[in-house]
Design a protein around this motif. Structure first.
Motif, short mmCIF file in Angstrom:
data_model
loop_
_atom_site.label_atom_id
_atom_site.label_comp_id
_atom_site.label_asym_id
_atom_site.label_seq_id
_atom_site.Cartn_x
_atom_site.Cartn_y
_atom_site.Cartn_z
N PRO A 298 0.83 -1.19 0.04
CA PRO A 298 -0.03 0.07 0.04
C PRO A 298 1.02 1.31 -0.01
O PRO A 298 1.90 1.29 0.65
CB PRO A 298 -0.86 -0.09 1.33
CG PRO A 298 -0.59 -1.49 1.64
CD PRO A 298 0.70 -2.14 1.18
N ILE A 299 0.34 2.20 -0.89
CA ILE A 299 0.90 3.69 -0.71
C ILE A 299 -0.08 4.54 -0.35
O ILE A 299 -1.07 4.81 -1.09
CB ILE A 299 1.43 3.97 -1.95
CG1 ILE A 299 2.57 2.97 -2.67
CG2 ILE A 299 2.14 5.31 -2.03
CD1 ILE A 299 3.00 2.98 -4.11
N GLU A 300 0.10 5.20 0.90
CA GLU A 300 -0.85 6.10 1.28
C GLU A 300 -0.62 7.46 1.18
O GLU A 300 -1.60 8.26 0.83
CB GLU A 300 -1.22 5.88 3.06
CG GLU A 300 -1.81 4.38 3.09
CD GLU A 300 -1.92 4.19 4.71
OE1 GLU A 300 -1.79 4.99 5.51
OE2 GLU A 300 -2.12 3.05 4.77
N LYS A 301 0.64 7.72 1.02
CA LYS A 301 1.11 9.14 0.87
C LYS A 301 2.22 9.20 -0.31
O LYS A 301 3.16 8.19 0.20
CB LYS A 301 1.62 9.89 2.25
CG LYS A 301 1.99 11.26 1.90
CD LYS A 301 2.14 11.55 3.45
CE LYS A 301 2.54 13.10 3.46
NZ LYS A 301 2.57 13.76 4.71
N PHE A 302 2.21 9.93 -1.12
CA PHE A 302 3.09 9.98 -2.14
C PHE A 302 3.73 11.28 -2.31
O PHE A 302 2.63 12.13 -2.74
CB PHE A 302 2.84 9.44 -3.49
CG PHE A 302 3.68 9.14 -4.49
CD1 PHE A 302 4.70 8.21 -4.55
CD2 PHE A 302 3.77 10.11 -5.79
CE1 PHE A 302 5.74 8.27 -5.63
CE2 PHE A 302 4.56 10.06 -6.79
CZ PHE A 302 5.72 9.02 -6.46
N GLU A 303 5.05 11.56 -2.07
CA GLU A 303 5.50 12.84 -2.33
C GLU A 303 6.64 12.73 -3.38
O GLU A 303 7.46 12.10 -3.20
CB GLU A 303 6.08 13.55 -1.01
CG GLU A 303 5.09 13.71 0.11
CD GLU A 303 5.63 14.25 1.59
OE1 GLU A 303 6.72 14.43 1.74
OE2 GLU A 303 4.70 14.24 2.25
N LEU A 304 6.75 13.83 -4.33
CA LEU A 304 7.61 13.86 -5.43
C LEU A 304 7.99 15.15 -5.63
O LEU A 304 7.17 16.09 -5.92
CB LEU A 304 7.01 12.98 -6.54
CG LEU A 304 7.74 13.04 -7.92
CD1 LEU A 304 9.09 12.19 -7.60
CD2 LEU A 304 7.09 12.36 -8.92
N TYR A 305 9.13 15.41 -5.58
CA TYR A 305 9.86 16.72 -5.58
C TYR A 305 10.90 16.52 -6.90
O TYR A 305 11.82 15.82 -6.57
CB TYR A 305 10.34 17.42 -4.55
CG TYR A 305 10.92 18.85 -5.02
CD1 TYR A 305 10.41 19.87 -4.80
CD2 TYR A 305 12.33 18.81 -5.27
CE1 TYR A 305 11.07 21.06 -5.35
CE2 TYR A 305 13.07 20.06 -5.41
CZ TYR A 305 12.14 21.22 -5.55
OH TYR A 305 12.78 22.38 -5.71
N ILE A 306 10.60 17.01 -8.09
CA ILE A 306 11.81 16.97 -9.16
C ILE A 306 12.38 18.10 -9.46
O ILE A 306 11.51 18.96 -9.83
CB ILE A 306 11.32 16.20 -10.11
CG1 ILE A 306 10.94 14.94 -9.75
CG2 ILE A 306 12.29 16.06 -11.13
CD1 ILE A 306 10.22 14.12 -11.15
N GLU A 307 13.74 18.27 -9.63
CA GLU A 307 14.27 19.38 -10.13
C GLU A 307 15.57 18.88 -10.87
O GLU A 307 16.51 18.28 -10.45
CB GLU A 307 14.90 20.44 -9.10
CG GLU A 307 15.62 21.65 -9.53
CD GLU A 307 16.05 22.61 -8.60
OE1 GLU A 307 17.16 22.96 -8.73
OE2 GLU A 307 15.21 22.76 -7.50
N ASN A 308 15.27 19.14 -12.36
CA ASN A 308 16.35 18.32 -13.24
C ASN A 308 16.38 19.28 -14.43
O ASN A 308 15.56 20.34 -14.62
CB ASN A 308 16.06 17.02 -13.39
CG ASN A 308 17.32 16.32 -13.59
OD1 ASN A 308 18.24 16.71 -14.47
ND2 ASN A 308 17.21 15.03 -12.96
#
Length: 139
Positions: A80-90
Motif C-alpha cells: 500500500p502507498i497511502e502518501k506519495f510526495e515527489l519533488y523533481i528538479e532537473n
C-alpha cells in the motif's frame, strides 16, 4: 510480575513501526532498519513514499532509477502507498517522462490518500496526466 517474553513488543505491530518511521526523516527512518529484522521489513513496506530528485552542480542526489526500482517493487508486491510526495528538479525531458509515468502508476491505487508533487524542469515541458483526477480518496 509479568514475563518479559510475553509482553507485547513494538515489533508485534508492523503498522505501529511504519507509523513511527513515517514521522522520522528518511535518514532516521533508515537507521531503524538496524534494530531488527522486523524493523527492516517495516522499513521496506512503509506506506509513505517521499522522493526528491535534485540536480545541483552536476550531482544528482537521488537518481530516477532509484525511484523506478522502489515503485516497481511496491506495485509488483501490492504494498500500500497511502502518501506519495515527489519533488523533481532537473534539466531534461527524461525527468518529466518519468514523473508522468510514476504519477499514473501511483494515483490510481485506491489506498492513496495524499499526493504532493513539485516539479522544476528546465528545457522541458510537463502536463499532468488525466489519472491525477481519478483518485477516489485523494487529497
Amino acid at each position: 510480575m509479568r514475563n518479559r517474553s510475553s509482553a507485547p513488543q513494538v515489533e508485534d505491530v508492523p503498522e505501529l513501526m511504519q507509523h513511527i518511521q513515517s514521522k522520522l526523516s528518511v535518514k532516521e527512518a533508515a537507521r531503524t532498519s538496524l534494530l531488527s529484522k522486523s524493523w527492516l521489513h517495516a522499513w521496506s513496506t512503509i506506506p509513505t513514499l517521499r522522493f526528491q530528485v535534485l540536480k545541483k552542480q552536476n550531482v544528482t542526489r537521488m537518481k530516477l532509477v532509484d525511484v523506478d526500482r522502489t515503485l516497481i517493487r511496491y506495485l509488483r508486491d501490492n504494498i500500500p502507498i497511502e502518501k506519495f510526495e515527489l519533488y523533481i528538479e532537473n534539466e531534461n525531458q527524461e525527468s518529466a517522462s518519468h514523473a508522468k509515468k510514476w504519477i499514473r502508476a501511483v494515483v490510481t491505487k485506491t489506498c492513496l490518500k495524499e499526493f504532493s508533487f513539485s516539479i522544476r524542469i528546465h528545457s522541458a515541458t510537463f502536463t499532468l496526466p488525466d489519472e491525477i483526477l481519478s483518485g477516489k480518496n485523494l487529497t
